[in-house]
Design a protein around this motif. Structure first.
Motif, PDB file in Angstrom:
ATOM      1  N   VAL A 138      41.026  11.139  77.413  1.00 51.29           N
ATOM      2  CA  VAL A 138      42.200  11.964  77.647  1.00 51.29           C
ATOM      3  C   VAL A 138      43.202  11.854  76.506  1.00 51.29           C
ATOM      4  CG1 VAL A 138      43.455  10.189  78.951  1.00 51.29           C
ATOM      5  CG2 VAL A 138      43.897  12.619  79.413  1.00 51.29           C
ATOM      6  N   GLU A 139      43.204  10.719  75.816  1.00 50.16           N
ATOM      7  CA  GLU A 139      44.155  10.549  74.707  1.00 50.16           C
ATOM      8  C   GLU A 139      43.750  11.336  73.469  1.00 50.16           C
ATOM      9  OE1 GLU A 139      41.606   6.691  74.750  1.00 50.16           O
ATOM     10  OE2 GLU A 139      42.585   8.007  76.215  1.00 50.16           O
ATOM     11  N   HIS A 140      42.628  12.035  73.521  1.00 46.85           N
ATOM     12  CA  HIS A 140      42.216  12.900  72.415  1.00 46.85           C
ATOM     13  C   HIS A 140      42.690  14.342  72.582  1.00 46.85           C
ATOM     14  CE1 HIS A 140      38.731  10.393  70.523  1.00 46.85           C
ATOM     15  NE2 HIS A 140      39.706   9.619  70.944  1.00 46.85           N
ATOM     16  N   LEU A 141      43.454  14.609  73.632  1.00 51.50           N
ATOM     17  CA  LEU A 141      43.848  15.982  73.924  1.00 51.50           C
ATOM     18  C   LEU A 141      45.219  16.326  73.361  1.00 51.50           C
ATOM     19  CD1 LEU A 141      42.833  16.274  77.710  1.00 51.50           C
ATOM     20  CD2 LEU A 141      41.454  16.823  75.682  1.00 51.50           C
ATOM     21  N   GLN A 142      45.330  17.538  72.861  1.00 51.68           N
ATOM     22  CA  GLN A 142      46.606  18.164  72.537  1.00 51.68           C
ATOM     23  C   GLN A 142      46.602  19.552  73.170  1.00 51.68           C
ATOM     24  OE1 GLN A 142      49.297  17.102  71.042  1.00 51.68           O
ATOM     25  NE2 GLN A 142      48.752  15.377  69.728  1.00 51.68           N
ATOM     26  N   PHE A 143      47.782  20.033  73.540  1.00 53.53           N
ATOM     27  CA  PHE A 143      47.855  21.353  74.153  1.00 53.53           C
ATOM     28  C   PHE A 143      47.566  22.443  73.121  1.00 53.53           C
ATOM     29  CE2 PHE A 143      50.809  18.944  76.983  1.00 53.53           C
ATOM     30  CZ  PHE A 143      50.059  19.077  78.148  1.00 53.53           C
ATOM     31  N   LYS A 144      46.810  23.427  73.532  1.00 50.97           N
ATOM     32  CA  LYS A 144      46.523  24.567  72.667  1.00 50.97           C
ATOM     33  C   LYS A 144      47.797  25.368  72.421  1.00 50.97           C
ATOM     34  CE  LYS A 144      44.793  28.585  74.170  1.00 50.97           C
ATOM     35  NZ  LYS A 144      45.603  29.646  73.521  1.00 50.97           N
ATOM     36  N   PRO A 145      48.114  25.704  71.167  1.00 53.87           N
ATOM     37  CA  PRO A 145      49.256  26.588  70.908  1.00 53.87           C
ATOM     38  C   PRO A 145      49.080  27.900  71.674  1.00 53.87           C
ATOM     39  CG  PRO A 145      48.506  25.579  68.871  1.00 53.87           C
ATOM     40  CD  PRO A 145      47.490  25.228  69.915  1.00 53.87           C
ATOM     41  N   ALA A 146      50.080  28.253  72.467  1.00 55.56           N
ATOM     42  CA  ALA A 146      49.958  29.395  73.376  1.00 55.56           C
ATOM     43  C   ALA A 146      49.728  30.709  72.635  1.00 55.56           C
ATOM     44  CB  ALA A 146      51.209  29.490  74.243  1.00 55.56           C
ATOM     45  N   GLU A 147      50.242  30.827  71.424  1.00 52.96           N
ATOM     46  CA  GLU A 147      50.145  32.095  70.712  1.00 52.96           C
ATOM     47  C   GLU A 147      48.795  32.289  70.016  1.00 52.96           C
ATOM     48  OE1 GLU A 147      53.439  32.632  68.114  1.00 52.96           O
ATOM     49  OE2 GLU A 147      54.933  32.555  69.713  1.00 52.96           O
ATOM     50  N   VAL A 165      51.938  24.369  62.769  1.00 52.66           N
ATOM     51  CA  VAL A 165      51.318  25.678  62.991  1.00 52.66           C
ATOM     52  C   VAL A 165      52.170  26.511  63.940  1.00 52.66           C
ATOM     53  CG1 VAL A 165      49.321  26.823  64.048  1.00 52.66           C
ATOM     54  CG2 VAL A 165      48.971  24.937  62.439  1.00 52.66           C
ATOM     55  N   ASN A 166      52.658  25.879  65.003  1.00 56.30           N
ATOM     56  CA  ASN A 166      53.527  26.580  65.957  1.00 56.30           C
ATOM     57  C   ASN A 166      54.821  27.037  65.307  1.00 56.30           C
ATOM     58  OD1 ASN A 166      52.389  26.935  68.544  1.00 56.30           O
ATOM     59  ND2 ASN A 166      52.660  24.781  69.045  1.00 56.30           N
ATOM     60  N   GLU A 167      55.467  26.106  64.603  1.00 53.03           N
ATOM     61  CA  GLU A 167      56.776  26.388  64.017  1.00 53.03           C
ATOM     62  C   GLU A 167      56.713  27.544  63.022  1.00 53.03           C
ATOM     63  OE1 GLU A 167      60.123  24.243  61.126  1.00 53.03           O
ATOM     64  OE2 GLU A 167      58.372  23.101  61.835  1.00 53.03           O
ATOM     65  N   HIS A 168      55.679  27.551  62.207  1.00 53.47           N
ATOM     66  CA  HIS A 168      55.584  28.553  61.148  1.00 53.47           C
ATOM     67  C   HIS A 168      54.703  29.740  61.531  1.00 53.47           C
ATOM     68  CE1 HIS A 168      57.788  26.139  58.211  1.00 53.47           C
ATOM     69  NE2 HIS A 168      57.144  25.086  58.703  1.00 53.47           N
ATOM     70  N   LYS A 169      54.257  29.754  62.790  1.00 54.16           N
ATOM     71  CA  LYS A 169      53.448  30.873  63.297  1.00 54.16           C
ATOM     72  C   LYS A 169      52.262  31.173  62.383  1.00 54.16           C
ATOM     73  CE  LYS A 169      57.432  32.889  65.688  1.00 54.16           C
ATOM     74  NZ  LYS A 169      57.095  32.120  66.912  1.00 54.16           N
ATOM     75  N   ILE A 170      51.582  30.107  62.013  1.00 51.33           N
ATOM     76  CA  ILE A 170      50.408  30.237  61.147  1.00 51.33           C
ATOM     77  C   ILE A 170      49.220  30.722  61.968  1.00 51.33           C
ATOM     78  CG2 ILE A 170      48.723  28.914  59.792  1.00 51.33           C
ATOM     79  CD1 ILE A 170      51.118  27.173  58.870  1.00 51.33           C
ATOM     80  N   GLU A 183      49.139  12.719  63.297  1.00 50.06           N
ATOM     81  CA  GLU A 183      49.146  13.826  62.344  1.00 50.06           C
ATOM     82  C   GLU A 183      48.552  15.087  62.967  1.00 50.06           C
ATOM     83  OE1 GLU A 183      48.685  11.850  57.933  1.00 50.06           O
ATOM     84  OE2 GLU A 183      47.033  11.583  59.364  1.00 50.06           O
ATOM     85  N   PHE A 184      47.592  14.902  63.849  1.00 50.24           N
ATOM     86  CA  PHE A 184      47.009  16.035  64.572  1.00 50.24           C
ATOM     87  C   PHE A 184      48.100  16.761  65.361  1.00 50.24           C
ATOM     88  CE2 PHE A 184      44.103  17.540  68.146  1.00 50.24           C
ATOM     89  CZ  PHE A 184      43.511  18.539  67.394  1.00 50.24           C
ATOM     90  N   GLY A 185      48.935  16.002  66.050  1.00 52.97           N
ATOM     91  CA  GLY A 185      50.047  16.602  66.777  1.00 52.97           C
ATOM     92  C   GLY A 185      51.065  17.235  65.851  1.00 52.97           C
ATOM     93  N   GLU A 186      51.357  16.566  64.714  1.00 53.46           N
ATOM     94  CA  GLU A 186      52.296  17.125  63.741  1.00 53.46           C
ATOM     95  C   GLU A 186      51.761  18.437  63.163  1.00 53.46           C
ATOM     96  OE1 GLU A 186      52.756  14.101  60.820  1.00 53.46           O
ATOM     97  OE2 GLU A 186      53.603  12.641  62.228  1.00 53.46           O
ATOM     98  N   MET A 187      50.464  18.472  62.900  1.00 48.70           N
ATOM     99  CA  MET A 187      49.844  19.682  62.361  1.00 48.70           C
ATOM    100  C   MET A 187      49.967  20.841  63.337  1.00 48.70           C
ATOM    101  SD  MET A 187      46.756  21.554  62.795  1.00 48.70           S
ATOM    102  CE  MET A 187      45.540  20.391  63.378  1.00 48.70           C
ATOM    103  N   LEU A 188      49.708  20.589  64.614  1.00 51.08           N
ATOM    104  CA  LEU A 188      49.814  21.651  65.620  1.00 51.08           C
ATOM    105  C   LEU A 188      51.261  22.129  65.753  1.00 51.08           C
ATOM    106  CD1 LEU A 188      47.393  20.294  68.367  1.00 51.08           C
ATOM    107  CD2 LEU A 188      46.995  22.180  66.776  1.00 51.08           C
ATOM    108  N   ALA A 189      52.204  21.198  65.681  1.00 60.03           N
ATOM    109  CA  ALA A 189      53.621  21.574  65.731  1.00 60.03           C
ATOM    110  C   ALA A 189      53.996  22.428  64.518  1.00 60.03           C
ATOM    111  CB  ALA A 189      54.496  20.326  65.798  1.00 60.03           C
TER     112      ALA A 189
END
Length: 334
Positions: free
Chosen positions: A121-130, A295-300, A287-293
């Motif tokens: 479970v600690e390998h999970l991050q939420f999928k960016p909704a967009e 991507v979200n922030e910059h709408k990549i 870093e995985f979480g930072e990367m997803l954040a």
């Protein structure tokens, strides 16, 4: 469940019915919606990757929905849309992985080219909704590798002049998008004029064919004096020229080695100009979480070359034989 299995060296990827995994204590079962291919998968099919054993379910990138929780696992995860961190055993240091480090997609860890996968479970991050399922599935290996190389190692920041070598591959394309979003002036190389033009349409300032005899001199002139950060995934003989076009105090972050090893380097150039060479592999869960954040922030929006049904995994991986794709190849699952 249906899964894509590699039975042995030289064998095609085949779809087979295999036993669905059951989540152990601390794990969840994810119903995969999409997975993406990496150069790692191609190398495994060629028998040129360490630790290969058969049969194996390939795939290191996956996104899906949690459908079951193992004993002692928070049931609130059930129904959540997630992306899977692809590594085991990184360890406690953010500087480098531990000796126990491994990536899913080789035994003992089943890969994502399947309908279901069981992961901690600690390998999970939420999928960016967009992002679509297919877009989300491109991020784990290539997206994280590019993020660590560009920012953690390369320390790219607004105003820097950045070179991405071999643009068009998954990690190289993400590095281009990340550096542009950070406000960098980005240049690229490729052996394909079409890929260079696509990178320019995405925002690159210019590009040069690494097949040209004077590619380094061209880049030095186009950039107006060299590069603060270089992100490289090829190594090979051309690496020596990267040192020549790196600015004093610049950083060269590199991963992979598709062009072979590095030939003899002139160490005097490196120490006299305070150039830093930075090897890197994948990245930490943080870093995985930072990367997803990011991507979200910059709408990549991840660049996808083509989407295949799961049953066409062999066709998808053969697309990598000549490296003609720009961006990621994705398998849609169910």
């Amino acid at each position: 469940m249906e899964a894509i299995v590699l039975e042995g060296l030289g064998q095609p990827l085949t779809q087979k019915e295999v036993e669905k995994p059951s989540p152990k204590a601390g794990e969840v079962l994810v119903r995969l919606k999409a997975a993406s291919l990496n150069r790692r998968d191609w190398w495994i099919t060629q028998g040129k990757y360490s630790g290969i054993s058969y049969p194996t379910i390939l795939g290191s990138d996956g996104a899906g929905i949690v459908v079951e929780a193992g004993e002692g696992t928070d049931a609130d995860w059930i129904g959540k849309e997630v992306i899977i961190y692809p590594a085991y055993g990184w360890g406690d240091s953010d500087k480098s992985q531990s000796k126990d480090f491994s990536i899913i997609g080789l035994p003992p860890y089943q890969g994502t080219f399947a309908e279901y996968i069981s992961v901690p479970v600690e390998h999970l991050q939420f999928k960016p909704a967009e992002l679509s399922w297919e877009q989300a599935a491109t991020l784990p290996v290539a997206g994280l590798t590019a993020y660590r190389a560009t920012f953690t190692k390369g320390q790219a920041k607004a105003g820097d002049t950045v070179l991405i070598t071999g643009v068009g591959g998954g990690a190289g394309t993400f590095a281009l998008q990340y550096a542009l979003a950070a406000g960098c002036k980005v240049f690229v190389t490729s052996g394909s004029g079409e890929k260079i033009q696509r990178a320019i349409k995405m925002g690159a300032a210019a590009g040069v064919s690494y097949k040209a005899q004077d590619w380094a001199e061209q880049l030095l002139e186009l950039s107006g004096g060299g590069f603060d950060v270089i992100v490289d995934s090829a190594l090979g003989e051309g690496f020596t020229k990267l040192v020549d076009i790196c600015k004093p105090g610049g950083r060269i972050a590199f991963f992979g080695g598709t062009a072979g090893n590095i030939p003899e380097l002139n160490g005097r150039k490196i120490f006299w100009r305070h150039i830093t060479l930075l090897g890197t592999t994948l990245g930490t869960f943080d870093e995985f979480g930072e990367m997803l954040a990011y991507v979200n922030e910059h709408k990549i929006e991840p660049v996808i070359d083509e989407v295949f049904p799961l049953a066409d995994a062999e066709k998808a991986i053969r697309t990598m034989d000549n490296s003609t794709q720009f961006g990621k190849l994705v398998l849609s699952i169910g």
